[in-house]
Design an enzyme around this catalytic site. Sequence first.
Site, PDB file in Angstrom:
ATOM      1  N   HIS A  46    -103.941 -62.308  95.421  1.00 25.93           N
ATOM      2  CA  HIS A  46    -102.542 -61.669  95.259  1.00 25.93           C
ATOM      3  C   HIS A  46    -102.858 -60.472  94.364  1.00 25.93           C
ATOM      4  O   HIS A  46    -103.759 -60.449  93.669  1.00 25.93           O
ATOM      5  CB  HIS A  46    -101.619 -62.479  94.539  1.00 25.93           C
ATOM      6  N   GLU A  48    -101.367 -59.285  91.684  1.00 24.82           N
ATOM      7  CA  GLU A  48    -101.289 -59.632  90.314  1.00 24.82           C
ATOM      8  C   GLU A  48    -102.635 -60.119  89.882  1.00 24.82           C
ATOM      9  O   GLU A  48    -103.236 -59.806  88.645  1.00 24.82           O
ATOM     10  CB  GLU A  48    -100.115 -60.419  90.065  1.00 24.82           C
ATOM     11  N   CYS A  76     -95.044 -65.134  92.256  1.00 23.00           N
ATOM     12  CA  CYS A  76     -95.142 -66.361  92.423  1.00 23.00           C
ATOM     13  C   CYS A  76     -95.463 -67.327  91.504  1.00 23.00           C
ATOM     14  O   CYS A  76     -96.077 -66.647  90.338  1.00 23.00           O
ATOM     15  CB  CYS A  76     -95.942 -66.516  93.738  1.00 23.00           C
ATOM     16  N   CYS A  79     -99.030 -66.627  90.241  1.00 27.40           N
ATOM     17  CA  CYS A  79     -99.351 -65.335  89.492  1.00 27.40           C
ATOM     18  C   CYS A  79     -98.560 -65.236  88.090  1.00 27.40           C
ATOM     19  O   CYS A  79     -99.028 -64.820  87.308  1.00 27.40           O
ATOM     20  CB  CYS A  79     -98.670 -64.043  90.436  1.00 27.40           C
TER      21      CYS A  79
END
Length: 143
Positions: A46, A48, A76, A79
């Site tokens: 992801h 992040e 999410c 993260c």
Amino acid sequence: MGLALDEARKAYAVGEVPIGAVLVWEHQIVACAHNMRETWQDATAHAEIIAIREACRILKRWRLTGATLYVTIEPCPMCAGALVMSRIDRLVYGSADYKAGAVESIFNIVQNEALNHRMEVTPGIRAAECSDLMREFFRQRRK
């Protein structure tokens, strides 16, 4: 947030879910990233997470106290947990994620009193642009 949107557009261009992140530490841009899950075949890729990893590598430290993370979509749970564990001071994000958001929409991991670190949160920055990019991406995928 403009740079995070640029990163999200890069993700869109390569068929990734268009989420971008920019990590700033002591008023300096340290890392920019976008989703790479499909490209790398890595569930943890992801935006992040990639930005946090890059910042830790560059700064040679895992504690990112003093950092702000700008991200186009509400993080999410994975993260949000990484933000807490890396001790980031501030999160700025664009649009809420009502299916997987872990800052306000479903959970609030980053300000949970039970955890050892909490951060300042600024939601809704350029939210319309961020959500429009996601909506367009998924509209194109359904075609």
